[in-house]
Scaffold this active site. Structure first.
Site, PDB file in Angstrom:
ATOM      1  CE  LYS A   1      -9.425   0.087   6.360  1.00 26.12           C
ATOM      2  NZ  LYS A   1      -8.825  -1.007   7.115  1.00 26.12           N
TER       3      LYS A   1
ATOM      4  CD  GLU B   1      -2.920   1.117   2.339  1.00 23.95           C
ATOM      5  OE1 GLU B   1      -3.745   2.040   2.454  1.00 23.95           O
ATOM      6  OE2 GLU B   1      -2.915   0.114   3.098  1.00 23.95           O
TER       7      GLU B   1
END
Length: 443
Positions: free
Chosen positions: A258, A242
């Site tokens: 997410k 990420e």
């Protein structure tokens, strides 16, 4: 205004190059795996000319800005990072942004070095650029030659077998109870979402070092934002998928993750799990909450009207999991730079929750201090460029007289309809590749 020089040579593996001096304090590497536009460049650096470690009572962001120094020019044909500062921002640095009275352990809130010499590895062209900065052209050339000489150092062979045995996990029942508590607080209207993590801890085997884990992960499950930092008595190994924040030529990007599904045991099962993730109303809602949070964070330092969401709910597949990823962009307002951007958005919204401050209070009541976990490893160039990761899939190491202790955590975003058992299983899917690498077991 500093001068900058660049020397190009043939390809070398960045992990192999870094291995030759990985045990030096302040050795650092950003090693991108997987290719593609976000995986073109890797960087290795050592022996910074100056360092900064945040101490109580200081503003670490001011210290970072002073270490970075005034803006300087960059080479048009050079890599994105052409020298500047690089280092670690621990999760508790967020206590400086919004004072919450967070507890600390032995980790500094922020530790960074200024590196006038950097090796940049171009995965696309298969070349290595040695970049140097100095007060004049001669000094810059000398720094570039210093970096180039690192390629001649003898690499260290990676350790074999188990790096650690018998890592202990935090109580699964206690984690499920914590999830249930968060769900109840969401239904009570206190928060909308919070990321709650579990910990695995133990000790490295005699003779094993943190870099052995980094090298093994690079070979087994390469990630686009993998990074390594050795500090005096401390080390961080991250295999993060990420991005936190990127800035280049005034354009800002963040890519919050997410939503998660494990990889399937067959091609059909794998594709089915990816489709389930893409269609999941729960995961989309979870992702959208963090997208809105990051839009607000970027808006603090971006020009009015410039914040956009060009990509929403994209499914990206990694070695162990599928993730739902969105992209938020903006343009920095006049007078705002990389350090201002870090201050505005830290810690990452994807690993706190919404509203961020209240979610952090909830996390502090349920977890011990996170340290590096959910912080960021970052570099900031003297030309204003920035890139940084979210420190998930990350192991934190502390050295003592008997060797190295290790802790790794994995979390899940808890929302109103979260199932405690499912969230616990998600943490186990996320940590699996790191545990396999530590314990020397097969996939």
């Amino acid at each position: 205004m500093q001068c900058v020089a660049q020397l190009r040579t043939s390809w070398r593996d960045p992990v192999e190059v870094l291995s030759a001096f990985a045990e030096e304090p302040w050795a650092i590497g950003f090693v991108s795996g997987g290719g593609g536009p976000r995986g073109r460049w890797s960087y290795v650096a050592r022996a910074p000319e100056a360092t900064f470690t945040g101490a109580p009572g200081q503003d670490p962001f001011e210290g970072l800005a002073e270490l970075l120094g005034p803006a300087s020019l960059s080479l048009a044909d050079g890599p994105p990072f052409q020298g500047g500062v690089a280092g670690l921002a621990c999760y508790e640095l967020g206590d400086v942004v919004e004072p919450l009275g967070l507890s600390r352990t032995g980790w500094p809130d922020l530790a960074a070095g200024r590196y006038p010499a950097v090796l940049a590895f171009d995965h696309e062209l298969g070349e290595v650029a040695a970049v140097g900065r100095g007060a004049d052209a001669t000094a810059a050339q000398a720094q570039a030659e210093r970096a180039l000489a690192w390629l001649d150092l003898v690499p260290e062979p990676p350790a074999g077998g188990a790096l650690a045995r018998g890592l202990s996990a935090s109580d699964p029942d206690a984690y499920e109870a914590a999830v249930a508590q968060v769900v109840a607080r969401i239904h009570a209207g206190e928060i909308f979402q919070a990321n709650i993590a579990r910990a695995w801890s133990g000790r490295l085997a005699p003779g094993a070092a943190p870099f052995d884990l980094f090298a093994r992960l690079a070979g087994q499950s390469a990630a686009p934002f993998a990074a390594y930092l050795r500090l005096p008595g401390l080390a961080v190994v991250s295999n993060s998928p990420e991005r936190f924040l990127q800035a280049r030529d005034g354009v800002v990007e963040t890519r919050p993750i997410k939503g998660t599904r494990p990889r399937g045991r067959s091609a059909d099962e794998d594709a089915c799990l990816a489709r389930q993730l893409s269609a999941s109303d729960k995961d989309r809602a979870e992702n959208l909450m963090i997208v809105d949070l990051m839009r607000n964070d970027l808006a603090r330092v971006c020009a009015p009207g410039s914040v956009r969401v060009p990509e929403l709910f994209a499914v990206e597949s990694f070695a162990n999991v599928h993730h739902l990823v969105s992209t938020v962009t903006g343009r920095l307002a006049a007078g705002q730079g990389a350090v201002d951007l870090l201050r505005a958005a830290f810690p990452p919204g994807s690993i706190t929750g919404a509203p961020k401050v209240q979610a952090m209070k909830v996390i502090a009541g349920l977890e011990t201090p996170r340290g590096p976990y959910c912080g960021s490893l970052f570099w900031a160039g003297v030309d204003g460029a920035l890139d940084s990761s979210v420190l998930i899939r990350t192991a934190a190491f502390v050295q003592d007289a008997e060797g190295w202790s290790v802790e790794a955590r994995a979390g899940a975003g808890i929302v109103a309809d979260s199932d405690p058992r499912a969230e616990r299983l998600e943490t186990e899917a996320k940590i699996a590749a790191l545990l396999r690498a530590l314990e020397g077991t097969a996939a």
